[in-house]
Design a protein around this motif. Structure first.
Motif, mmCIF file in Angstrom:
data_model
loop_
_atom_site.group_PDB
_atom_site.id
_atom_site.type_symbol
_atom_site.label_atom_id
_atom_site.label_comp_id
_atom_site.label_asym_id
_atom_site.label_seq_id
_atom_site.Cartn_x
_atom_site.Cartn_y
_atom_site.Cartn_z
ATOM 1 N N GLU A 65 0.810 -1.145 -0.048
ATOM 2 C CA GLU A 65 -0.014 0.090 -0.060
ATOM 3 C C GLU A 65 0.752 1.416 -0.061
ATOM 4 O O GLU A 65 1.657 1.371 0.715
ATOM 5 C CB GLU A 65 -0.844 0.060 1.121
ATOM 6 C CG GLU A 65 -2.120 0.819 1.391
ATOM 7 C CD GLU A 65 -3.047 0.829 2.501
ATOM 8 O OE1 GLU A 65 -2.748 1.422 3.455
ATOM 9 O OE2 GLU A 65 -3.761 -0.117 2.108
ATOM 10 N N TYR A 66 0.660 2.158 -0.996
ATOM 11 C CA TYR A 66 1.275 3.584 -0.762
ATOM 12 C C TYR A 66 0.254 4.482 -0.358
ATOM 13 O O TYR A 66 -0.733 4.535 -0.772
ATOM 14 C CB TYR A 66 1.625 3.855 -2.294
ATOM 15 C CG TYR A 66 2.196 5.196 -2.337
ATOM 16 C CD1 TYR A 66 3.414 5.575 -2.202
ATOM 17 C CD2 TYR A 66 1.443 6.478 -2.935
ATOM 18 C CE1 TYR A 66 3.940 6.852 -1.943
ATOM 19 C CE2 TYR A 66 1.791 7.664 -2.887
ATOM 20 C CZ TYR A 66 3.247 7.805 -2.339
ATOM 21 O OH TYR A 66 3.723 9.110 -2.474
ATOM 22 N N PRO B 45 6.934 12.275 2.257
ATOM 23 C CA PRO B 45 5.762 12.150 2.620
ATOM 24 C C PRO B 45 4.838 13.500 2.041
ATOM 25 O O PRO B 45 5.205 14.669 1.931
ATOM 26 C CB PRO B 45 5.874 12.397 4.294
ATOM 27 C CG PRO B 45 7.010 12.098 4.514
ATOM 28 C CD PRO B 45 7.946 12.164 3.372
ATOM 29 N N GLY B 46 3.573 13.241 1.824
ATOM 30 C CA GLY B 46 2.793 14.231 1.282
ATOM 31 C C GLY B 46 2.630 14.302 -0.328
ATOM 32 O O GLY B 46 1.865 15.020 -1.020
ATOM 33 N N THR B 47 3.488 13.411 -0.940
ATOM 34 C CA THR B 47 3.742 13.515 -2.383
ATOM 35 C C THR B 47 2.587 12.575 -3.003
ATOM 36 O O THR B 47 2.260 11.570 -2.716
ATOM 37 C CB THR B 47 4.875 12.485 -2.845
ATOM 38 O OG1 THR B 47 6.048 13.150 -2.238
ATOM 39 C CG2 THR B 47 5.151 12.543 -4.362
ATOM 40 N N GLY C 262 3.996 8.652 2.279
ATOM 41 C CA GLY C 262 4.994 8.682 1.009
ATOM 42 C C GLY C 262 5.588 7.505 1.376
ATOM 43 O O GLY C 262 5.040 6.420 1.614
ATOM 44 N N TYR C 263 6.853 7.382 0.758
ATOM 45 C CA TYR C 263 7.796 6.082 1.036
ATOM 46 C C TYR C 263 9.219 6.617 0.715
ATOM 47 O O TYR C 263 10.002 6.645 -0.126
ATOM 48 C CB TYR C 263 7.522 5.197 -0.449
ATOM 49 C CG TYR C 263 8.331 4.013 -0.471
ATOM 50 C CD1 TYR C 263 8.255 3.244 0.490
ATOM 51 C CD2 TYR C 263 9.224 3.897 -1.623
ATOM 52 C CE1 TYR C 263 9.037 2.085 0.514
ATOM 53 C CE2 TYR C 263 9.868 2.502 -1.583
ATOM 54 C CZ TYR C 263 9.900 1.793 -0.435
ATOM 55 O OH TYR C 263 10.779 0.590 -0.356
ATOM 56 N N PRO C 264 9.729 6.993 2.159
ATOM 57 C CA PRO C 264 10.792 7.687 2.316
ATOM 58 C C PRO C 264 12.055 6.703 2.143
ATOM 59 O O PRO C 264 13.017 7.219 1.503
ATOM 60 C CB PRO C 264 10.916 8.236 3.900
ATOM 61 C CG PRO C 264 9.502 8.006 4.140
ATOM 62 C CD PRO C 264 8.789 6.968 3.334
ATOM 63 N N GLU C 265 11.749 5.320 2.202
ATOM 64 C CA GLU C 265 12.718 4.500 1.815
ATOM 65 C C GLU C 265 13.223 4.297 0.378
ATOM 66 O O GLU C 265 14.300 4.150 -0.025
ATOM 67 C CB GLU C 265 12.713 2.950 2.353
ATOM 68 C CG GLU C 265 12.523 2.836 3.745
ATOM 69 C CD GLU C 265 10.998 3.228 4.309
ATOM 70 O OE1 GLU C 265 9.977 3.351 3.401
ATOM 71 O OE2 GLU C 265 10.892 3.220 5.556
ATOM 72 N N VAL D 264 4.412 10.947 -8.446
ATOM 73 C CA VAL D 264 5.308 9.868 -8.137
ATOM 74 C C VAL D 264 5.764 9.690 -9.414
ATOM 75 O O VAL D 264 5.323 9.465 -10.559
ATOM 76 C CB VAL D 264 4.813 8.485 -7.618
ATOM 77 C CG1 VAL D 264 5.807 7.389 -7.294
ATOM 78 C CG2 VAL D 264 4.267 9.116 -5.968
ATOM 79 N N PRO D 265 7.336 9.426 -9.628
ATOM 80 C CA PRO D 265 7.759 9.347 -10.970
ATOM 81 C C PRO D 265 7.199 7.841 -11.704
ATOM 82 O O PRO D 265 6.888 6.953 -10.904
ATOM 83 C CB PRO D 265 9.347 8.915 -10.644
ATOM 84 C CG PRO D 265 9.637 9.328 -9.161
ATOM 85 C CD PRO D 265 8.382 9.531 -8.511
#
Length: 112
Positions: free
Chosen positions: A71-72, A85-87, A77-80, A92-93
């Motif tokens: 889950e996104y 956060p908040g993107t 966000g997905y810091p790793e 997202v690319p």
């Protein structure tokens, strides 16, 4: 117009005007919800009331990988993976891949 019972009149006494009728706040008059408020009630207490100055909260969505279920969350966000956060999902690319099963961004579906 039917008369109000004494019990009902006592329950609504805060909302009744000098003619014994329930009066609603102008802001609530056209409201479709059943939480109508009196002229004497404080409008800010209405959970559905938004003033003109209030900023509308952007609804953050979640997206789930159709293959593995990862889950996104736009809020987290997905810091790793380098996504702050908040993107938003649109930001997202395009070359983003699921961290568990390595499928592309097109294999994700929106969840509420």
């Amino acid at each position: 117009m039917p008369r109000m019972s004494k019990k009902r009149k006592h329950e609504l006494s805060f909302y009744l005007n000098d003619r014994g009728r329930v009066t609603y706040n102008e802001l609530c008059r056209k409201c479709q919800h059943g939480c109508k408020q009196s002229f004497r009630a404080v409008v800010i207490d209405c959970p559905r009331y938004l003033s003109k100055r209030a900023k509308k909260k952007e609804q953050r969505m979640k997206y789930v990988c159709d293959v593995c279920g990862w889950e996104y969350d736009e809020e987290e966000g997905y810091p790793e993976g380098g996504i702050a956060p908040g993107t938003k999902w649109e930001d997202v690319p395009e070359d983003f891949e699921c961290p568990l099963c390595n499928v592309g961004k097109d294999q994700f579906s929106e969840v509420e």
